[in-house]
Design an enzyme around this catalytic site. Structure first.
Site, PDB file in Angstrom:
ATOM      1  N   PHE A   1       0.261  -2.524   8.785  1.00  0.00           N
ATOM      2  CA  PHE A   1      -0.388  -1.477   7.994  1.00  0.00           C
ATOM      3  C   PHE A   1      -1.746  -1.934   7.469  1.00  0.00           C
ATOM      4  O   PHE A   1      -2.599  -1.097   7.172  1.00  0.00           O
ATOM      5  CB  PHE A   1       0.432  -1.160   6.724  1.00  0.00           C
ATOM      6  CG  PHE A   1       1.776  -0.555   6.943  1.00  0.00           C
ATOM      7  CD1 PHE A   1       1.909   0.769   7.302  1.00  0.00           C
ATOM      8  CD2 PHE A   1       2.937  -1.304   6.755  1.00  0.00           C
ATOM      9  CE1 PHE A   1       3.157   1.344   7.475  1.00  0.00           C
ATOM     10  CE2 PHE A   1       4.189  -0.743   6.917  1.00  0.00           C
ATOM     11  CZ  PHE A   1       4.297   0.583   7.281  1.00  0.00           C
TER      12      PHE A   1
ATOM     13  N   GLY B   1       0.824  -1.212   0.000  1.00  0.00           N
ATOM     14  CA  GLY B   1       0.000   0.000   0.000  1.00  0.00           C
ATOM     15  C   GLY B   1       0.858   1.262   0.000  1.00  0.00           C
ATOM     16  O   GLY B   1       2.096   1.204  -0.118  1.00  0.00           O
ATOM     17  N   TYR B   2       0.176   2.373   0.118  1.00  0.00           N
ATOM     18  CA  TYR B   2       0.836   3.691   0.010  1.00  0.00           C
ATOM     19  C   TYR B   2       1.959   3.845   1.053  1.00  0.00           C
ATOM     20  O   TYR B   2       3.131   4.036   0.689  1.00  0.00           O
ATOM     21  CB  TYR B   2      -0.257   4.755   0.179  1.00  0.00           C
ATOM     22  CG  TYR B   2       0.227   6.185   0.232  1.00  0.00           C
ATOM     23  CD1 TYR B   2       1.158   6.682  -0.677  1.00  0.00           C
ATOM     24  CD2 TYR B   2      -0.297   7.067   1.189  1.00  0.00           C
ATOM     25  CE1 TYR B   2       1.562   8.015  -0.633  1.00  0.00           C
ATOM     26  CE2 TYR B   2       0.097   8.394   1.232  1.00  0.00           C
ATOM     27  CZ  TYR B   2       1.040   8.860   0.326  1.00  0.00           C
ATOM     28  OH  TYR B   2       1.434  10.175   0.385  1.00  0.00           O
ATOM     29  N   ILE B   3       1.647   3.723   2.304  1.00  0.00           N
ATOM     30  CA  ILE B   3       2.672   3.954   3.339  1.00  0.00           C
ATOM     31  C   ILE B   3       3.597   2.736   3.451  1.00  0.00           C
ATOM     32  O   ILE B   3       4.814   2.873   3.608  1.00  0.00           O
ATOM     33  CB  ILE B   3       2.013   4.286   4.703  1.00  0.00           C
ATOM     34  CG1 ILE B   3       1.069   5.499   4.545  1.00  0.00           C
ATOM     35  CG2 ILE B   3       3.081   4.581   5.761  1.00  0.00           C
ATOM     36  CD1 ILE B   3       0.150   5.744   5.732  1.00  0.00           C
TER      37      ILE B   3
ATOM     38  N   SER C   1      -3.863   6.457  13.894  1.00  0.00           N
ATOM     39  CA  SER C   1      -4.206   7.668  13.145  1.00  0.00           C
ATOM     40  C   SER C   1      -4.564   8.795  14.086  1.00  0.00           C
ATOM     41  O   SER C   1      -5.081   8.562  15.195  1.00  0.00           O
ATOM     42  CB  SER C   1      -5.420   7.328  12.266  1.00  0.00           C
ATOM     43  OG  SER C   1      -5.998   8.488  11.759  1.00  0.00           O
ATOM     44  N   ALA C   2      -4.362  10.014  13.615  1.00  0.00           N
ATOM     45  CA  ALA C   2      -4.785  11.203  14.373  1.00  0.00           C
ATOM     46  C   ALA C   2      -6.296  11.210  14.568  1.00  0.00           C
ATOM     47  O   ALA C   2      -6.801  11.927  15.438  1.00  0.00           O
ATOM     48  CB  ALA C   2      -4.367  12.453  13.622  1.00  0.00           C
TER      49      ALA C   2
ATOM     50  N   ASP D   1       0.138  -9.006   1.545  1.00  0.00           N
ATOM     51  CA  ASP D   1      -0.873  -8.031   1.104  1.00  0.00           C
ATOM     52  C   ASP D   1      -1.910  -8.772   0.270  1.00  0.00           C
ATOM     53  O   ASP D   1      -1.562  -9.612  -0.559  1.00  0.00           O
ATOM     54  CB  ASP D   1      -0.200  -6.930   0.270  1.00  0.00           C
ATOM     55  CG  ASP D   1      -1.046  -5.667   0.183  1.00  0.00           C
ATOM     56  OD1 ASP D   1      -0.563  -4.601   0.593  1.00  0.00           O
ATOM     57  OD2 ASP D   1      -2.212  -5.751  -0.293  1.00  0.00           O
TER      58      ASP D   1
ATOM     59  N   TYR E   1     -14.408   3.686  10.827  1.00  0.00           N
ATOM     60  CA  TYR E   1     -12.964   3.555  10.590  1.00  0.00           C
ATOM     61  C   TYR E   1     -12.172   3.963  11.840  1.00  0.00           C
ATOM     62  O   TYR E   1     -11.303   3.228  12.317  1.00  0.00           O
ATOM     63  CB  TYR E   1     -12.537   4.415   9.379  1.00  0.00           C
ATOM     64  CG  TYR E   1     -11.040   4.605   9.322  1.00  0.00           C
ATOM     65  CD1 TYR E   1     -10.204   3.545   8.973  1.00  0.00           C
ATOM     66  CD2 TYR E   1     -10.444   5.828   9.665  1.00  0.00           C
ATOM     67  CE1 TYR E   1      -8.817   3.710   8.959  1.00  0.00           C
ATOM     68  CE2 TYR E   1      -9.073   5.991   9.651  1.00  0.00           C
ATOM     69  CZ  TYR E   1      -8.258   4.933   9.301  1.00  0.00           C
ATOM     70  OH  TYR E   1      -6.889   5.081   9.296  1.00  0.00           O
TER      71      TYR E   1
ATOM     72  N   LYS F   1      -9.592   1.868  14.701  1.00  0.00           N
ATOM     73  CA  LYS F   1      -8.243   2.253  15.155  1.00  0.00           C
ATOM     74  C   LYS F   1      -8.205   2.323  16.684  1.00  0.00           C
ATOM     75  O   LYS F   1      -7.255   1.858  17.320  1.00  0.00           O
ATOM     76  CB  LYS F   1      -7.834   3.605  14.554  1.00  0.00           C
ATOM     77  CG  LYS F   1      -7.589   3.554  13.062  1.00  0.00           C
ATOM     78  CD  LYS F   1      -6.345   2.742  12.721  1.00  0.00           C
ATOM     79  CE  LYS F   1      -6.209   2.455  11.251  1.00  0.00           C
ATOM     80  NZ  LYS F   1      -5.248   1.414  10.907  1.00  0.00           N
TER      81      LYS F   1
ATOM     82  N   LEU G   1      -7.584  15.102  -0.002  1.00  0.00           N
ATOM     83  CA  LEU G   1      -7.245  16.343  -0.698  1.00  0.00           C
ATOM     84  C   LEU G   1      -6.132  16.198  -1.743  1.00  0.00           C
ATOM     85  O   LEU G   1      -6.307  16.594  -2.899  1.00  0.00           O
ATOM     86  CB  LEU G   1      -6.842  17.400   0.358  1.00  0.00           C
ATOM     87  CG  LEU G   1      -6.493  18.776  -0.201  1.00  0.00           C
ATOM     88  CD1 LEU G   1      -7.712  19.416  -0.869  1.00  0.00           C
ATOM     89  CD2 LEU G   1      -5.950  19.679   0.898  1.00  0.00           C
TER      90      LEU G   1
ATOM     91  N   TYR H   1      -0.500   8.614  12.788  1.00  0.00           N
ATOM     92  CA  TYR H   1      -0.128   9.452  11.645  1.00  0.00           C
ATOM     93  C   TYR H   1      -1.100  10.616  11.520  1.00  0.00           C
ATOM     94  O   TYR H   1      -2.304  10.440  11.672  1.00  0.00           O
ATOM     95  CB  TYR H   1      -0.216   8.692  10.311  1.00  0.00           C
ATOM     96  CG  TYR H   1       0.361   7.310  10.240  1.00  0.00           C
ATOM     97  CD1 TYR H   1       1.479   6.926  10.974  1.00  0.00           C
ATOM     98  CD2 TYR H   1      -0.217   6.374   9.373  1.00  0.00           C
ATOM     99  CE1 TYR H   1       2.000   5.644  10.851  1.00  0.00           C
ATOM    100  CE2 TYR H   1       0.300   5.093   9.252  1.00  0.00           C
ATOM    101  CZ  TYR H   1       1.398   4.734  10.006  1.00  0.00           C
ATOM    102  OH  TYR H   1       1.901   3.469   9.871  1.00  0.00           O
TER     103      TYR H   1
END
Ligand code: NAD
Ligand code: WQD
Length: 339
Positions: free
Chosen positions: A86, A10-12, A130-131, A31, A154, A158, A205, A182
């Site tokens: 992840f 994945g991305y991270i 996550s924040a 994955d 979601y 977490k 965004l 994050y």
């Protein structure tokens, strides 16, 4: 010894795989490709070519973390020292539409993983939090000891997983667990080979802006210009994904000190507004990002940024890349992968 990355394509995860390989670590990825492509492994190989003996240092297993047989096979075959978890579903809006999928995927995968880790006596874990677990924080910046809450399925997954890990640690202090919260990861690898490439119309965004800049999407809708911020648009702590990936190297080193359970914010400590991001991106791409203001997005908060001092004090980690680099690398990735 190897480091297992669940969701490592994945991305991270893919950026973290590159940083770990380049630091001389052996990396094993599992994955299920639910939000990534197998070719990402080839891209990782291309990036580390000439620096790393990829075939020796990297193994890939395509499959689901909830598949206990597969995980046990991986732990039998590979000498796993630590795990970075992840794997998970991550879209806030989607989680409100299909909550059960989110609970099943995110919670079950963690429970199966922990069981298998326990079975093989591997008790070193870094978890992608996550924040979002701070909900609507009472003041800024956000410190790790702020109260936690969640406003969507979601975020709840977490928070549940953080609680599961805290209970596990209370029951057995031989575990070493680092919870990384994050903030808003953006940007891409300097090579332009890996980056964030969501399916369909992006919710976040930066991928949206990138696609407007490349002409795939018409115009960015900015959700609200009446927030109590300097220009009325929402403020976030955007962090370059390569900086974030390096935070995982620091967390692995921290595990090796027998650290017990630790929680760290990974952010820059600086908040940028949506208009700051659009303006910085337009400088990089020559003004191609058109935008309009629309209604606020339900559930959004006005401002969110971290105090990242604890990660620096205790792990020596600090974000290095600036907003221009975040925009430049995102744009470069978008243009290189324009289909
Ligand atoms: P991503 O979707 O790009 O990567 C997740 C990877 O996990 C994907 O490759 C997907 O195919 C895989 N996966 C999902 N469920 C799986 C399962 N059951 N078994 C095996 N593989 C599975 O997401 P990302 O942005 O790289 O995020 C990684 C982690 O960081 C996630 O847990 C996410 O919730 C968390 N996180 C992300 C952000 C963000 O904005 N990107 C912010 C905070 C936290
Ligand atoms: C950023 C800003 C929007 C899109 C989400 C998750 C969070 C974490 C990171 C995983 C906000 C504005 C956005 C658009 C816009 N993920 N925006 N137009 O909401 O801060 O965080 O990703 O853990 O949990 O909630 O990120 O990129 O969606 O939004 O104006 O088309 O951009 O309102 O102010 P967010 P984002």
């Amino acid at each position: 010894m190897s480091i297992l990355l669940t969701g490592g394509l994945g991305y991270i995860g893919s950026h973290t795989a590159v940083e770990l390989l380049e630091a001389g670590e052996r990396v094993v990825v599992v994955d299920n490709l639910s939000n990534s492509k197998k070719e990402v492994a080839d891209k990782i190989k291309e990036i580390v070519k000439g620096k790393v003996d990829f075939d020796k240092q990297f193994s890939l297993y395509i499959g689901d973390v909830r598949d206990e047989k597969l995980l046990s096979k991986i732990f039998e075959k590979e000498k796993i020292e630590s795990v970075v978890h992840f794997a998970g579903l991550k879209a806030v809006g989607e989680s409100c539409k299909i909550p059960l999928e989110y609970y099943k995927n995110n919670i079950d995968s963690t429970l199966v993983l922990l069981d298998v880790m326990k079975k093989f006596d591997v008790k070193n874990l870094v978890f992608s939090s996550s924040a979002t677990v701070y909900g609507r924080a009472k003041s800024m910046p956000i410190y790790e000891d702020f109260p936690t809450s969640a406003t969507n399925p979601y975020g709840k997954t977490k928070l549940f997983i953080e609680n599961i890990l805290m209970d596990l640690y209370e029951s057995d202090k031989t575990w070493n667990i680092v919870l990384l919260r994050y903030f808003n990861p953006i940007g891409a690898h300097d090579s332009g080979l890996i980056g964030e490439d969501p399916n369909g119309i992006p919710n976040n965004l930066m991928p949206y802006i990138s696609r407007v800049a490349s002409g795939k999407l018409e115009c960015l809708s900015i959700f609200g210009n009446d927030y109590p911020t300097k220009d009325g648009t929402g403020v976030r702590d955007y962090i370059h994904v390569v900086d974030l990936a390096n935070g995982h190297l620091c967390a692995i080193k921290k595990l090796r000190t027998n650290c017990g359970l630790k929680i760290y914010n990974l952010g820059t400590g600086v908040g940028y507004s949506v208009l700051d991001i659009v303006n910085a991106f337009n400088e990089v791409c020559g003004g191609k990002v058109k935008y309009k203001f629309v209604e606020r997005r339900p559930g959004d908060i006005d401002v969110c940024y971290a105090c990242a001092d604890k990660a620096f004090k205790e792990m020596g980690w600090k974000a290095k890349r600036d907003l221009k680099n975040m925009c430049q690398t995102s744009y470069n990735f978008e243009m290189k992968n324009k289909k």
